[in-house]
Motif scaffolding. Structure first.
Motif, PDB file in Angstrom:
ATOM      1  N   MET A   1      60.859 -56.670 -81.612  1.00  8.22           N
ATOM      2  CA  MET A   1      60.954 -56.467 -80.190  1.00  8.22           C
ATOM      3  C   MET A   1      59.904 -55.439 -79.784  1.00  8.22           C
ATOM      4  O   MET A   1      59.794 -54.377 -80.371  1.00  8.22           O
ATOM      5  CB  MET A   1      62.356 -55.964 -79.851  1.00  8.22           C
ATOM      6  N   SER A   2      59.131 -55.760 -78.773  1.00  4.04           N
ATOM      7  CA  SER A   2      58.078 -54.847 -78.351  1.00  4.04           C
ATOM      8  C   SER A   2      58.625 -53.818 -77.359  1.00  4.04           C
ATOM      9  O   SER A   2      59.638 -54.041 -76.703  1.00  4.04           O
ATOM     10  CB  SER A   2      56.936 -55.635 -77.697  1.00  4.04           C
ATOM     11  N   THR A   3      57.930 -52.717 -77.303  1.00  3.43           N
ATOM     12  CA  THR A   3      58.373 -51.673 -76.378  1.00  3.43           C
ATOM     13  C   THR A   3      57.834 -51.967 -74.987  1.00  3.43           C
ATOM     14  O   THR A   3      56.771 -52.568 -74.825  1.00  3.43           O
ATOM     15  CB  THR A   3      57.874 -50.287 -76.832  1.00  3.43           C
ATOM     16  N   PHE A   4      58.564 -51.518 -74.018  1.00  3.15           N
ATOM     17  CA  PHE A   4      58.158 -51.695 -72.627  1.00  3.15           C
ATOM     18  C   PHE A   4      57.067 -50.672 -72.336  1.00  3.15           C
ATOM     19  O   PHE A   4      57.282 -49.465 -72.437  1.00  3.15           O
ATOM     20  CB  PHE A   4      59.376 -51.511 -71.714  1.00  3.15           C
ATOM     21  N   ARG A   5      55.888 -51.154 -71.992  1.00  2.00           N
ATOM     22  CA  ARG A   5      54.743 -50.262 -71.825  1.00  2.00           C
ATOM     23  C   ARG A   5      54.882 -49.317 -70.636  1.00  2.00           C
ATOM     24  O   ARG A   5      54.241 -48.279 -70.593  1.00  2.00           O
ATOM     25  CB  ARG A   5      53.460 -51.068 -71.689  1.00  2.00           C
ATOM     26  N   LEU A   6      55.711 -49.646 -69.683  1.00  2.00           N
ATOM     27  CA  LEU A   6      55.882 -48.793 -68.509  1.00  2.00           C
ATOM     28  C   LEU A   6      57.125 -47.907 -68.601  1.00  2.00           C
ATOM     29  O   LEU A   6      57.591 -47.378 -67.598  1.00  2.00           O
ATOM     30  CB  LEU A   6      55.959 -49.661 -67.249  1.00  2.00           C
ATOM     31  N   ALA A   7      57.648 -47.724 -69.809  1.00  2.00           N
ATOM     32  CA  ALA A   7      58.861 -46.915 -69.984  1.00  2.00           C
ATOM     33  C   ALA A   7      58.625 -45.478 -69.520  1.00  2.00           C
ATOM     34  O   ALA A   7      59.487 -44.873 -68.875  1.00  2.00           O
ATOM     35  CB  ALA A   7      59.310 -46.944 -71.438  1.00  2.00           C
ATOM     36  N   GLY A   8      57.478 -44.922 -69.832  1.00  2.00           N
ATOM     37  CA  GLY A   8      57.152 -43.566 -69.396  1.00  2.00           C
ATOM     38  C   GLY A   8      57.096 -43.460 -67.881  1.00  2.00           C
ATOM     39  O   GLY A   8      57.596 -42.498 -67.289  1.00  2.00           O
ATOM     40  N   LEU A   9      56.508 -44.468 -67.267  1.00  2.00           N
ATOM     41  CA  LEU A   9      56.455 -44.494 -65.804  1.00  2.00           C
ATOM     42  C   LEU A   9      57.860 -44.610 -65.228  1.00  2.00           C
ATOM     43  O   LEU A   9      58.180 -43.975 -64.218  1.00  2.00           O
ATOM     44  CB  LEU A   9      55.586 -45.662 -65.317  1.00  2.00           C
ATOM     45  N   GLY A  10      58.707 -45.383 -65.877  1.00  2.00           N
ATOM     46  CA  GLY A  10      60.095 -45.516 -65.424  1.00  2.00           C
ATOM     47  C   GLY A  10      60.827 -44.180 -65.469  1.00  2.00           C
ATOM     48  O   GLY A  10      61.557 -43.832 -64.532  1.00  2.00           O
ATOM     49  N   ARG A  11      60.615 -43.428 -66.543  1.00  2.00           N
ATOM     50  CA  ARG A  11      61.247 -42.097 -66.637  1.00  2.00           C
ATOM     51  C   ARG A  11      60.726 -41.179 -65.540  1.00  2.00           C
ATOM     52  O   ARG A  11      61.492 -40.445 -64.915  1.00  2.00           O
ATOM     53  CB  ARG A  11      60.999 -41.492 -68.022  1.00  2.00           C
ATOM     54  N   LEU A  12      59.417 -41.230 -65.298  1.00  2.00           N
ATOM     55  CA  LEU A  12      58.823 -40.405 -64.239  1.00  2.00           C
ATOM     56  C   LEU A  12      59.403 -40.781 -62.884  1.00  2.00           C
ATOM     57  O   LEU A  12      59.769 -39.908 -62.087  1.00  2.00           O
ATOM     58  CB  LEU A  12      57.306 -40.572 -64.226  1.00  2.00           C
ATOM     59  N   ARG A  13      59.506 -42.076 -62.611  1.00  2.00           N
ATOM     60  CA  ARG A  13      60.053 -42.530 -61.321  1.00  2.00           C
ATOM     61  C   ARG A  13      61.507 -42.091 -61.155  1.00  2.00           C
ATOM     62  O   ARG A  13      61.923 -41.703 -60.072  1.00  2.00           O
ATOM     63  CB  ARG A  13      59.953 -44.048 -61.199  1.00  2.00           C
ATOM     64  N   ARG A  14      62.299 -42.148 -62.222  1.00  2.00           N
ATOM     65  CA  ARG A  14      63.694 -41.684 -62.136  1.00  2.00           C
ATOM     66  C   ARG A  14      63.755 -40.185 -61.877  1.00  2.00           C
ATOM     67  O   ARG A  14      64.591 -39.718 -61.091  1.00  2.00           O
ATOM     68  CB  ARG A  14      64.456 -42.053 -63.414  1.00  2.00           C
ATOM     69  N   LEU A  15      62.868 -39.422 -62.517  1.00  3.03           N
ATOM     70  CA  LEU A  15      62.818 -37.981 -62.264  1.00  3.03           C
ATOM     71  C   LEU A  15      62.440 -37.702 -60.812  1.00  3.03           C
ATOM     72  O   LEU A  15      63.027 -36.824 -60.166  1.00  3.03           O
ATOM     73  CB  LEU A  15      61.816 -37.307 -63.202  1.00  3.03           C
ATOM     74  N   GLN A  16      61.469 -38.449 -60.298  1.00  2.00           N
ATOM     75  CA  GLN A  16      61.078 -38.281 -58.903  1.00  2.00           C
ATOM     76  C   GLN A  16      62.231 -38.640 -57.969  1.00  2.00           C
ATOM     77  O   GLN A  16      62.463 -37.948 -56.973  1.00  2.00           O
ATOM     78  CB  GLN A  16      59.856 -39.144 -58.581  1.00  2.00           C
ATOM     79  N   GLU A  17      62.937 -39.682 -58.293  1.00  2.00           N
ATOM     80  CA  GLU A  17      64.086 -40.077 -57.476  1.00  2.00           C
ATOM     81  C   GLU A  17      65.171 -38.997 -57.516  1.00  2.00           C
ATOM     82  O   GLU A  17      65.743 -38.644 -56.475  1.00  2.00           O
ATOM     83  CB  GLU A  17      64.653 -41.406 -57.962  1.00  2.00           C
ATOM     84  N   ASP A  18      65.434 -38.475 -58.699  1.00  2.00           N
ATOM     85  CA  ASP A  18      66.439 -37.409 -58.830  1.00  2.00           C
ATOM     86  C   ASP A  18      66.035 -36.177 -58.027  1.00  2.00           C
ATOM     87  O   ASP A  18      66.862 -35.555 -57.370  1.00  2.00           O
ATOM     88  CB  ASP A  18      66.642 -37.028 -60.299  1.00  2.00           C
ATOM     89  N   HIS A  19      64.760 -35.844 -58.090  1.00  2.00           N
ATOM     90  CA  HIS A  19      64.262 -34.695 -57.326  1.00  2.00           C
ATOM     91  C   HIS A  19      64.419 -34.944 -55.825  1.00  2.00           C
ATOM     92  O   HIS A  19      64.861 -34.055 -55.083  1.00  2.00           O
ATOM     93  CB  HIS A  19      62.797 -34.422 -57.667  1.00  2.00           C
ATOM     94  N   ALA A  20      64.067 -36.143 -55.384  1.00  2.00           N
ATOM     95  CA  ALA A  20      64.203 -36.477 -53.956  1.00  2.00           C
ATOM     96  C   ALA A  20      65.668 -36.459 -53.526  1.00  2.00           C
ATOM     97  O   ALA A  20      65.987 -36.008 -52.417  1.00  2.00           O
ATOM     98  CB  ALA A  20      63.573 -37.845 -53.676  1.00  2.00           C
ATOM     99  N   ALA A  21      66.557 -36.922 -54.392  1.00  2.00           N
ATOM    100  CA  ALA A  21      67.989 -36.907 -54.068  1.00  2.00           C
ATOM    101  C   ALA A  21      68.505 -35.470 -53.967  1.00  2.00           C
ATOM    102  O   ALA A  21      69.297 -35.150 -53.071  1.00  2.00           O
ATOM    103  CB  ALA A  21      68.776 -37.680 -55.126  1.00  2.00           C
ATOM    104  N   ALA A  22      68.034 -34.605 -54.868  1.00  2.00           N
ATOM    105  CA  ALA A  22      68.448 -33.200 -54.811  1.00  2.00           C
ATOM    106  C   ALA A  22      67.925 -32.535 -53.542  1.00  2.00           C
ATOM    107  O   ALA A  22      68.639 -31.753 -52.895  1.00  2.00           O
ATOM    108  CB  ALA A  22      67.942 -32.450 -56.047  1.00  2.00           C
ATOM    109  N   GLU A  23      66.694 -32.857 -53.178  1.00  2.00           N
ATOM    110  CA  GLU A  23      66.121 -32.304 -51.945  1.00  2.00           C
ATOM    111  C   GLU A  23      66.895 -32.797 -50.729  1.00  2.00           C
ATOM    112  O   GLU A  23      67.169 -32.029 -49.798  1.00  2.00           O
ATOM    113  CB  GLU A  23      64.640 -32.696 -51.834  1.00  2.00           C
ATOM    114  N   LEU A  24      67.267 -34.055 -50.735  1.00  2.00           N
ATOM    115  CA  LEU A  24      68.063 -34.603 -49.633  1.00  2.00           C
ATOM    116  C   LEU A  24      69.405 -33.889 -49.535  1.00  2.00           C
ATOM    117  O   LEU A  24      69.846 -33.530 -48.435  1.00  2.00           O
ATOM    118  CB  LEU A  24      68.276 -36.109 -49.823  1.00  2.00           C
ATOM    119  N   ALA A  25      70.040 -33.658 -50.655  1.00  3.62           N
ATOM    120  CA  ALA A  25      71.333 -32.950 -50.649  1.00  3.62           C
ATOM    121  C   ALA A  25      71.168 -31.535 -50.105  1.00  3.62           C
ATOM    122  O   ALA A  25      72.001 -31.061 -49.315  1.00  3.62           O
ATOM    123  CB  ALA A  25      71.910 -32.915 -52.063  1.00  3.62           C
TER     124      ALA A  25
END
Length: 143
Positions: A1-25
């Motif tokens: 099974m090959s690794t998803f090449r955009l996994a790092g980008l996915g982690r970054l996007r989730r971190l950005q989303e979490d940061h935006a959610a915290a800022e919204l709160a």
């Protein structure tokens, strides 16, 4: 099974989303506080009465106090409006971050699905090859 090449980008996007959610709160908390301060200032202003005193200095002091409270209400309302605008901006930033995160999540899901299909296809090929070999042996044994 090959690794998803955009996994790092996915982690970054989730971190950005979490940061935006915290800022919204945080912005929502700020807005609620500003709304509460506005309400309190209005209540204090409504609670002041101009007494019917005949003393001109007392009258001027009461008028000045009421004017100061009125200014406090206006300032509190302005602060509440700014806080609401910041909350709206934070909301739109969270929505944009969520969309970016969701896009990468969908790509990762598609990658997993394609990997699973490839695994099933390979398994089916092995089973087909085994069936073909078994059939060939039967033909040899019968002849």
């Amino acid at each position: 099974m090959s690794t998803f090449r955009l996994a790092g980008l996915g982690r970054l996007r989730r971190l950005q989303e979490d940061h935006a959610a915290a800022e919204l709160a945080r912005r929502a908390t700020d807005r609620r506080g500003a709304d509460r301060r506005t309400s309190d200032a209005r209540d204090r202003l409504a609670g002041t009465v101009l007494s019917g005193t005949s003393d001109p200095q007392s009258w001027r002091a009461a008028v000045a106090a009421r004017a100061a409270m009125s200014a406090t209400v206006i300032a509190a309302q302005a602060a509440a409006e700014v806080a609401a605008e910041h909350e709206t901006l934070a909301q739109s930033q969270w929505v944009a971050a969520r969309k970016r995160s969701k896009t990468v999540e969908k790509l990762a899901e598609r990658h997993r699905d394609e990997e699973q299909v490839a695994e099933l296809r390979a398994e089916q090929q092995v089973l087909d090859e085994m069936a073909t070999q078994r059939a060939a042996r039967r033909v040899e044994e019968e002849s």
